[in-house]
Design a protein around this motif. Structure first.
Motif, mmCIF file in Angstrom:
data_model
loop_
_atom_site.group_PDB
_atom_site.id
_atom_site.type_symbol
_atom_site.label_atom_id
_atom_site.label_comp_id
_atom_site.label_asym_id
_atom_site.label_seq_id
_atom_site.Cartn_x
_atom_site.Cartn_y
_atom_site.Cartn_z
ATOM 1 N N SER A 12 -12.321 -11.116 0.615
ATOM 2 C CA SER A 12 -11.531 -9.985 0.113
ATOM 3 C C SER A 12 -11.053 -9.082 1.234
ATOM 4 O O SER A 12 -10.250 -8.190 1.012
ATOM 5 C CB SER A 12 -12.378 -9.159 -0.874
ATOM 6 N N SER A 13 -11.538 -9.280 2.455
ATOM 7 C CA SER A 13 -11.138 -8.404 3.549
ATOM 8 C C SER A 13 -9.762 -8.796 4.058
ATOM 9 O O SER A 13 -9.460 -9.971 4.211
ATOM 10 C CB SER A 13 -12.162 -8.474 4.697
ATOM 11 N N ALA A 14 -8.907 -7.786 4.319
ATOM 12 C CA ALA A 14 -7.559 -8.046 4.815
ATOM 13 C C ALA A 14 -7.623 -8.419 6.285
ATOM 14 O O ALA A 14 -8.489 -7.942 7.025
ATOM 15 C CB ALA A 14 -6.695 -6.808 4.626
ATOM 16 N N PRO A 15 -6.718 -9.270 6.770
ATOM 17 C CA PRO A 15 -6.704 -9.625 8.193
ATOM 18 C C PRO A 15 -6.471 -8.389 9.049
ATOM 19 O O PRO A 15 -5.752 -7.457 8.657
ATOM 20 C CB PRO A 15 -5.517 -10.587 8.297
ATOM 21 N N ALA A 16 -7.110 -8.366 10.224
ATOM 22 C CA ALA A 16 -6.958 -7.224 11.119
ATOM 23 C C ALA A 16 -5.523 -7.167 11.625
ATOM 24 O O ALA A 16 -4.934 -8.185 11.969
ATOM 25 C CB ALA A 16 -7.932 -7.353 12.280
ATOM 26 N N GLU A 17 -4.954 -5.948 11.689
ATOM 27 C CA GLU A 17 -3.596 -5.803 12.196
ATOM 28 C C GLU A 17 -3.612 -5.843 13.718
ATOM 29 O O GLU A 17 -4.474 -5.260 14.375
ATOM 30 C CB GLU A 17 -2.979 -4.495 11.698
ATOM 31 N N THR A 18 -2.643 -6.533 14.284
ATOM 32 C CA THR A 18 -2.487 -6.636 15.731
ATOM 33 C C THR A 18 -1.013 -6.421 16.046
ATOM 34 O O THR A 18 -0.214 -6.062 15.172
ATOM 35 C CB THR A 18 -2.945 -8.015 16.237
ATOM 36 N N VAL A 19 -0.625 -6.679 17.285
ATOM 37 C CA VAL A 19 0.770 -6.510 17.674
ATOM 38 C C VAL A 19 1.674 -7.437 16.877
ATOM 39 O O VAL A 19 2.773 -7.058 16.462
ATOM 40 C CB VAL A 19 0.932 -6.772 19.185
ATOM 41 N N TYR A 20 1.209 -8.664 16.612
ATOM 42 C CA TYR A 20 2.053 -9.652 15.942
ATOM 43 C C TYR A 20 1.550 -10.020 14.545
ATOM 44 O O TYR A 20 2.033 -10.983 13.950
ATOM 45 C CB TYR A 20 2.150 -10.916 16.803
ATOM 46 N N THR A 21 0.617 -9.248 14.011
ATOM 47 C CA THR A 21 0.117 -9.448 12.646
ATOM 48 C C THR A 21 0.100 -8.110 11.921
ATOM 49 O O THR A 21 -0.538 -7.155 12.397
ATOM 50 C CB THR A 21 -1.300 -10.049 12.651
ATOM 51 N N LYS A 22 0.808 -8.015 10.784
ATOM 52 C CA LYS A 22 0.884 -6.783 10.011
ATOM 53 C C LYS A 22 0.660 -7.099 8.535
ATOM 54 O O LYS A 22 1.077 -8.149 8.047
ATOM 55 C CB LYS A 22 2.252 -6.108 10.193
ATOM 56 N N THR A 23 0.020 -6.149 7.839
ATOM 57 C CA THR A 23 -0.293 -6.330 6.424
ATOM 58 C C THR A 23 0.262 -5.174 5.607
ATOM 59 O O THR A 23 0.130 -4.005 5.996
ATOM 60 C CB THR A 23 -1.811 -6.432 6.202
ATOM 61 N N ALA A 24 0.888 -5.486 4.480
ATOM 62 C CA ALA A 24 1.367 -4.482 3.528
ATOM 63 C C ALA A 24 1.536 -5.144 2.167
ATOM 64 O O ALA A 24 1.895 -6.332 2.093
ATOM 65 C CB ALA A 24 2.695 -3.867 3.988
ATOM 66 N N ASP A 25 1.255 -4.408 1.103
ATOM 67 C CA ASP A 25 1.486 -4.870 -0.267
ATOM 68 C C ASP A 25 0.810 -6.219 -0.548
ATOM 69 O O ASP A 25 1.337 -7.043 -1.293
ATOM 70 C CB ASP A 25 2.995 -4.974 -0.523
#
Length: 500
Positions: free
Chosen positions: A137-150
């Motif tokens: 259930s944990s969202a992937p960590a955001e990095t320079v080339y990985t972003k999470t929304a919605d």
């Protein structure tokens, strides 16, 4: 680069080629698509279906907006394709044979490596990392080339770029399984994205030259129920259209004055209004090409720069979209006058004419923003400058060949009639294939094609659409017959020899 009228021409090519369309639809296409050319007048009633002129079938009338938006194809629903691929990296190798501009990207691309961790930030405990990875259930960590929304995580992993195009490998991972998605005729999911694009070297007074909001059609596949992978193609043939726009506006006003009409006259949704609009667009398109040739200035790319890519919407078309049922048969629609047909379309609920809408689409909204470093590689780009025109002022500016694509740039002198369609044949006389995710008619895929030489024909647009192309497909012409027909009718023809 040919930007004017490109989407119209690509769509009309696909519509005529792949389905048997009644004559009345051709008539409506010829009338209505000339209403949506760049900078020309359009009907100003946003609650009405912008494709209301198509009097055939509920699915065509209700769904054309979505079809046009995602790649100009008629599609069939298929189940989601599942296949194990690496999550980050290696996507070019897995996808490069499954896109319309296919070729060996893997050997030329570079990996987008995440920057080293900031020393001022404490290192994460490995046990914490393992715990997070184990927690589904944990969202992937955001990095320079990985972003999470919605509930959607977007990752860019590889890049290859020349001064014509930037190619990026991308994954989109959804927390919930993706809905069953419509597949196009190339067996690819019908997916689109909206993103704002800007370049680091276009700042200050030049910031307005950035592409801005772009509607993108990635090419890819589902790896599993939660994961979509694709290659995103960004056109980097940037142009300064400031002077062109001024000249274009002056030309449009001159045409209005010559015809003795106003914009309100052209937006009159009657037979007379359509006739005026058709005449207006014919006059404008005949002159716009010459203005482009003279006043559109290419922008030279530096060797290195950053692309800022801010994705605001990721949209899929449902495998079984719900189209509005207007309750009339195809025959009844065909027999209606324009006014009667408009009355029927006025009854369509407003949500059906929106894109996206819940009847036909699923979508994610957010801000997935990335700054992606680009290094231009032109070592494999061949540019042939031609810069010639014939007695009619019609000709060819240049031909550009990269490892994956071929671009043909026409040239029009002032006073020439530039309402032409470009037809390009390879050295064996075959029609050069368009790139599915690109709306232009002068960019072609070259893999598996003999491009030691090409033949470029500029043909009168209406003659090509209404006669020559119809004959080509209906009469099942051999390459030699087709080439002869083009040579007999072309307003300009040039054979261009390319290096192997």
């Amino acid at each position: 680069m040919m930007t004017f009228n490109n989407n119209e021409k690509k769509l009309r090519e696909e519509l005529n080629k792949d389905v048997d369309i009644p004559v009345i639809v051709h008539e409506k296409v010829n009338r209505a698509y000339r209403m949506i050319e760049d900078h020309t007048v359009v009907q100003k009633k946003p609650q009405k279906d912008p494709y209301c002129w198509m009097k055939t079938g509920a699915k065509i009338a209700g769904g054309m907006a979505a079809v046009m938006a995602v790649g100009f194809v008629f599609c069939a629903a298929n189940p989601v394709m599942a296949r194990e691929l690496p999550i980050v990296g290696g996507l070019f190798e897995q996808l490069q044979e499954n896109v319309s501009f296919f070729g060996n990207f893997a050997d030329k691309a570079t990996v987008l490596e995440e920057p080293a961790q900031n020393p001022s930030q404490p290192a994460k405990d490995s046990s914490d990392t393992q715990e997070a990875a184990a927690d589904e259930s944990s969202a992937p960590a955001e990095t320079v080339y990985t972003k999470t929304a919605d509930g959607l995580t977007i990752t860019f992993s590889e890049i290859y770029a020349n001064d014509q195009t930037v190619y990026l490998s991308m994954e989109a991972v959804s927390e919930d399984p993706f809905p069953e998605t419509m597949m196009d005729q190339e067996d690819q999911p019908v997916i689109s994205m909206i993103a704002d694009v800007s370049y680091s070297f276009l700042e200050g007074d030049q910031a307005e030259l950035n592409p801005g909001t772009q509607y993108m059609n990635p090419e890819g596949k589902f790896l599993d129920d939660h994961t979509y992978a694709c290659i995103l193609r960004l056109d980097t043939q940037l142009e300064d259209t400031t002077e062109y726009q001024k000249k274009y506006d002056e030309m449009v006003q001159d045409v209005l004055d010559e015809m003795g009409v106003t914009h309100e006259d052209l937006n009159d949704e009657t037979e007379e209004g359509y006739a005026l609009l058709g005449e207006f667009n014919d006059k404008v398109t005949a002159q716009a090409g010459a203005l482009q040739s003279e006043y559109v200035k290419p922008i030279e790319l530096p060797e290195t720069f950053d692309i800022h890519l801010s994705v605001s919407e990721f949209t899929g078309t449902k495998a079984e979209p719900e189209y509005w049922d207007h309750g009339y048969s195809e025959e009844e629609l065909e027999n209606m006058s324009d006014e009667e047909f408009q009355e029927v379309m006025n009854q369509m609920p407003a949500e059906y004419s929106q894109h996206p809408n819940e009847h036909e689409n699923y979508w994610f909204e957010g801000d997935w923003s990335f700054d992606i470093p680009v290094t231009i590689d032109n070592s494999l780009t061949e540019t042939i400058e031609i810069n010639e025109t014939n007695d009619d002022g019609i000709g060819l500016a240049s031909v550009v060949k990269t490892p994956y694509e071929l671009t043909v740039n026409p040239l029009y002198e002032e006073g020439s009639n530039s309402d032409c369609f470009i037809v390009t044949l390879d050295a064996d006389g075959n029609m050069m294939p368009y790139i599915d995710s690109d709306g232009s008619i002068n960019n072609y895929a070259i893999q598996d094609r003999n491009v030691s030489s090409i033949d470029v024909y500029l043909v009168d647009y209406i003659q090509y659409m209404d006669n020559l192309k119809v004959r080509y497909y209906n009469e099942d012409m051999e390459n030699g017959e087709w080439k002869t027909l083009l040579e007999e009718n072309a307003r300009y023809h040039k054979t261009v020899v390319l290096e192997p």
